[in-house]
Design a protein around this motif. Sequence first.
Motif, PDB file in Angstrom:
ATOM      1  N   THR A 248       6.212   8.713   1.621  1.00  0.00           N
ATOM      2  CA  THR A 248       7.223   9.462   2.373  1.00  0.00           C
ATOM      3  C   THR A 248       7.829   8.631   3.519  1.00  0.00           C
ATOM      4  O   THR A 248       8.530   9.178   4.360  1.00  0.00           O
ATOM      5  N   SER A 249       7.544   7.344   3.516  1.00  0.00           N
ATOM      6  CA  SER A 249       8.108   6.479   4.563  1.00  0.00           C
ATOM      7  C   SER A 249       9.628   6.644   4.628  1.00  0.00           C
ATOM      8  O   SER A 249      10.294   6.717   3.598  1.00  0.00           O
TER       9      SER A 249
ATOM     10  N   GLY B 258       0.790   5.381   0.170  1.00  0.00           N
ATOM     11  CA  GLY B 258       0.029   6.616   0.410  1.00  0.00           C
ATOM     12  C   GLY B 258       0.716   7.749  -0.319  1.00  0.00           C
ATOM     13  O   GLY B 258       0.532   7.966  -1.515  1.00  0.00           O
TER      14      GLY B 258
ATOM     15  N   ILE C 109       0.860  -1.191   0.000  1.00  0.00           N
ATOM     16  CA  ILE C 109       0.000   0.000   0.000  1.00  0.00           C
ATOM     17  C   ILE C 109       0.892   1.235   0.000  1.00  0.00           C
ATOM     18  O   ILE C 109       1.807   1.360   0.807  1.00  0.00           O
TER      19      ILE C 109
ATOM     20  N   SER D 243       6.473  16.150   6.802  1.00  0.00           N
ATOM     21  CA  SER D 243       6.207  15.634   5.450  1.00  0.00           C
ATOM     22  C   SER D 243       4.803  15.999   4.954  1.00  0.00           C
ATOM     23  O   SER D 243       4.351  15.450   3.942  1.00  0.00           O
TER      24      SER D 243
ATOM     25  N   THR E   6      -0.107  11.374   3.373  1.00  0.00           N
ATOM     26  CA  THR E   6      -1.572  11.250   3.303  1.00  0.00           C
ATOM     27  C   THR E   6      -2.176  10.923   4.668  1.00  0.00           C
ATOM     28  O   THR E   6      -1.491  10.391   5.549  1.00  0.00           O
TER      29      THR E   6
ATOM     30  N   GLY F 273       3.449  11.523  13.946  1.00  0.00           N
ATOM     31  CA  GLY F 273       3.484  12.608  14.922  1.00  0.00           C
ATOM     32  C   GLY F 273       3.392  13.944  14.192  1.00  0.00           C
ATOM     33  O   GLY F 273       4.074  14.156  13.188  1.00  0.00           O
TER      34      GLY F 273
HETATM   35  C1  LIG Z   1      11.183  14.806   5.131  1.00  0.00           C
HETATM   36  C2  LIG Z   1      10.326  13.916   5.944  1.00  0.00           C
HETATM   37  C3  LIG Z   1       9.757  14.406   7.097  1.00  0.00           C
HETATM   38  C4  LIG Z   1       8.967  13.585   7.889  1.00  0.00           C
HETATM   39  N1  LIG Z   1       8.379  14.112   8.987  1.00  0.00           N
HETATM   40  C5  LIG Z   1       7.587  13.349   9.752  1.00  0.00           C
HETATM   41  C6  LIG Z   1       6.934  13.891  10.894  1.00  0.00           C
HETATM   42  O1  LIG Z   1       7.061  15.073  11.208  1.00  0.00           O
HETATM   43  N2  LIG Z   1       6.151  13.066  11.617  1.00  0.00           N
HETATM   44  C7  LIG Z   1       5.973  11.760  11.283  1.00  0.00           C
HETATM   45  O2  LIG Z   1       5.250  11.059  11.974  1.00  0.00           O
HETATM   46  N3  LIG Z   1       6.577  11.228  10.204  1.00  0.00           N
HETATM   47  C8  LIG Z   1       7.358  11.975   9.429  1.00  0.00           C
HETATM   48  N4  LIG Z   1       7.957  11.437   8.315  1.00  0.00           N
HETATM   49  C9  LIG Z   1       7.692  10.032   7.960  1.00  0.00           C
HETATM   50  C10 LIG Z   1       6.458   9.854   7.036  1.00  0.00           C
HETATM   51  O3  LIG Z   1       6.136  11.067   6.396  1.00  0.00           O
HETATM   52  C11 LIG Z   1       5.273   9.365   7.849  1.00  0.00           C
HETATM   53  O4  LIG Z   1       5.519   8.029   8.230  1.00  0.00           O
HETATM   54  C12 LIG Z   1       3.923   9.445   7.115  1.00  0.00           C
HETATM   55  O5  LIG Z   1       2.916   9.148   8.031  1.00  0.00           O
HETATM   56  C13 LIG Z   1       3.823   8.524   5.930  1.00  0.00           C
HETATM   57  O6  LIG Z   1       2.660   8.884   5.199  1.00  0.00           O
HETATM   58  P1  LIG Z   1       2.533   8.518   3.652  1.00  0.00           P
HETATM   59  O7  LIG Z   1       1.174   8.883   3.214  1.00  0.00           O
HETATM   60  O8  LIG Z   1       3.651   9.086   2.888  1.00  0.00           O
HETATM   61  O9  LIG Z   1       2.642   6.929   3.733  1.00  0.00           O
HETATM   62  P2  LIG Z   1       3.581   5.965   2.901  1.00  0.00           P
HETATM   63  O10 LIG Z   1       4.986   6.350   3.053  1.00  0.00           O
HETATM   64  O11 LIG Z   1       3.053   5.814   1.529  1.00  0.00           O
HETATM   65  O12 LIG Z   1       3.316   4.609   3.689  1.00  0.00           O
HETATM   66  C14 LIG Z   1       3.784   4.415   4.998  1.00  0.00           C
HETATM   67  C15 LIG Z   1       3.297   3.056   5.506  1.00  0.00           C
HETATM   68  O13 LIG Z   1       1.892   3.082   5.680  1.00  0.00           O
HETATM   69  C16 LIG Z   1       1.248   2.157   4.802  1.00  0.00           C
HETATM   70  N5  LIG Z   1       0.062   2.869   4.295  1.00  0.00           N
HETATM   71  C17 LIG Z   1       0.038   4.067   3.650  1.00  0.00           C
HETATM   72  N6  LIG Z   1      -1.236   4.432   3.406  1.00  0.00           N
HETATM   73  C18 LIG Z   1      -2.023   3.461   3.928  1.00  0.00           C
HETATM   74  C19 LIG Z   1      -3.425   3.254   4.008  1.00  0.00           C
HETATM   75  N7  LIG Z   1      -4.309   4.143   3.528  1.00  0.00           N
HETATM   76  N8  LIG Z   1      -3.892   2.122   4.600  1.00  0.00           N
HETATM   77  C20 LIG Z   1      -3.024   1.223   5.117  1.00  0.00           C
HETATM   78  N9  LIG Z   1      -1.686   1.348   5.062  1.00  0.00           N
HETATM   79  C21 LIG Z   1      -1.193   2.454   4.480  1.00  0.00           C
HETATM   80  C22 LIG Z   1       2.272   1.801   3.749  1.00  0.00           C
HETATM   81  O14 LIG Z   1       2.077   0.515   3.253  1.00  0.00           O
HETATM   82  C23 LIG Z   1       3.573   1.921   4.543  1.00  0.00           C
HETATM   83  O15 LIG Z   1       3.817   0.768   5.291  1.00  0.00           O
HETATM   84  C24 LIG Z   1       8.754  12.231   7.515  1.00  0.00           C
HETATM   85  C25 LIG Z   1       9.317  11.762   6.323  1.00  0.00           C
HETATM   86  C26 LIG Z   1      10.094  12.590   5.547  1.00  0.00           C
HETATM   87  C27 LIG Z   1      10.681  12.070   4.278  1.00  0.00           C
END
Ligand SMILES: Cc1cc2nc3c(=O)[nH]c(=O)nc-3n(C[C@H](O)[C@H](O)[C@H](O)COP(=O)(O)OP(=O)(O)OC[C@H]3O[C@@H](n4cnc5c(N)ncnc54)[C@H](O)[C@@H]3O)c2cc1C
Length: 534
Positions: free
Chosen positions: A130-131, A127, A125, A196, A201, A211
């Motif tokens: 940004t993992s 989103g 999956i 991020s 998402t 967080g």
């Molecule tokens: C520059 C930078 C700054 C960041 N700052 C923060 C911060 O301040 N706080 C923080 O908590 N994190 C931070 N992160 C980490 C990251 O942004 C978080 O983990 C964020 O929650 C991931 O969201 P995403 O939509 O990009 O998910 P993705 O990276 O696409 O996915 C993350 C995980 O969730 C799963 N997933 C995604 N969407 C769903 C869904 N709808 N249902 C079930 N599973 C799903 C994916 O399979 C994966 O295992 C940062 C990352 C970067 C690169």
Amino acid sequence: MAPRKLKFWGWGYEDGLSPQVQKHVEFTMAERFGVNQWEKTPPPTIEEIQLQPSRLSLPQSLQHLCSVDPFERLSHTYGKSYRDVVRAFRRDFSNAPDIVAFPRTEGDLINLLEWCDGINAAAIIYGGGTSVVGGVEASIGDHYSGAVSIDLKYLNQVLEVDDISRAARIQGGIRGPAMESRLKEHGLSLRFYPQSFEFSTLGGWIATRAGGHFATLHTHIDDLVESLRVITPKGAVETRRLPGSGAGPSPDRLFIGSEGTLGIITEAWVRLQERPIYRTSSSVIFPDFQSGVKAVRKLSQSGLYPSNCRLLDAGEASDAGAGDGKSAVLMLGFESHDHLLDIWMLRALECCREYGGTYSQDAIKTSQKDSTARAGAVETWRNSFIQAPYLRDVMVGLGVIVETFETAITWNQFEEFHNGVMEAAQNAIREISGLNGWVTCRITHVYPDGPAPYYTVKALGKRGSELEQWDEIKSAVSEAIIRLGGTITHHHAVGRDHRPWYDQQRPQLYASALQSVKKTLDPNYILNPGVLID
Ligand SMILES: Cc1cc2nc3c(=O)[nH]c(=O)nc-3n(C[C@H](O)[C@H](O)[C@H](O)COP(=O)(O)OP(=O)(O)OC[C@H]3O[C@@H](n4cnc5c(N)ncnc54)[C@H](O)[C@@H]3O)c2cc1C
């Protein structure tokens, strides 16, 4: 105007950083590391990359939802960790998914999962991608016939707003800015801003227990989730909207933090707030980090609950352009949609003064209606915070290792913990890897019973060995975090990268219970193999 192009190999847009700022990064890093001439690696281009042919053939019925376009497969290979960007610079996309799917409805999602289940393909999956812990990478071994990255970007609607209870039903694939602009029409906001925010998402935040920017009280997304709708390979799970409930273990909490291993969060009801119109912020200077820590502990236990309470050590403050390199700096802020904040700020500054904190007297008078103004060092720090991921990509091209470790620990253990982690990081940089580098710390979130410290390591890597050196540093610091009683992650999640230490942290029987849940919801283990559960 042509739409801005996203990078397939790193953070954000291709034109996200001006050439002048890039030059500035090269210059400051050269000064810090004593480098005369950089040996630069240019970012990859699509044409340079040898992609494996897709191992899966799509049935006619799903073709309209899926893509094997190289840009899509490359963009969905990695998240945005240092390790991901280094491998992209090495032109290594060997774990590219075979197919990228873009479902537009829950029906599409169900059909995709059924197909993956039927052909034993892994479903990853995606989103916002940004993992930073290897959460979206199709690193699946050879048990599967292939990997499908399921990108939720079209599940991006605010479906319903309940102005009375101040909550909204929102689809999981919506990104931060789109969601906030729709909620703004109702004068409401989730007020959840991870760094991020722009690209991540709602579903990703919930799946990773992200967080946000609140340093106290509602630090994690967990408390903002009222109910969930999740699609699993065995069917849908929808929880009841309730402001609170004591009915057994919470079904929401089972999926919050499940990182795409138990089901796909397609919708959530989330708790909203009115948009703040009163804000006040100040920076407080402390003679040393430990004095700042004492003040922050006092603040965390004072019942004042500042929205911002980030303590930067001297190195961190200087790197962000918010300090002189000798003193620690506390970024302090309050916000409200309802009342003036002067009295809160006044009391918070008094707490800081007890531990040697100094600040400008103007700070006490800054509460203003409709104000978005922030004081000097606070604004400088904020800008540097937003630009940081773009700068990190430039540093990777120069061979600089940049890694962060975020954790949490109770106050009574903090001093020993902090010293131990700093020492482990410094030793790993110098003694294990033989590198020129440094480690800094900031406290990002605070609780009455403990802080969440965030460590940043910067070191000049040996060209061609950066990943191996990163690995040594990562292992040494992660081991220290677990040995000294911390958590392997406060908000970045477990993913694949934190597994070895997460496995040590979680109780064994709990791990077995999680396995049983997995077997019930995803009996063929197609969802995100390798993450959280074997
Ligand atoms: C520059 C930078 C700054 C960041 N700052 C923060 C911060 O301040 N706080 C923080 O908590 N994190 C931070 N992160 C980490 C990251 O942004 C978080 O983990 C964020 O929650 C991931 O969201 P995403 O939509 O990009 O998910 P993705 O990276 O696409 O996915 C993350 C995980 O969730 C799963 N997933 C995604 N969407 C769903 C869904 N709808 N249902 C079930 N599973 C799903 C994916 O399979 C994966 O295992 C940062 C990352 C970067 C690169």
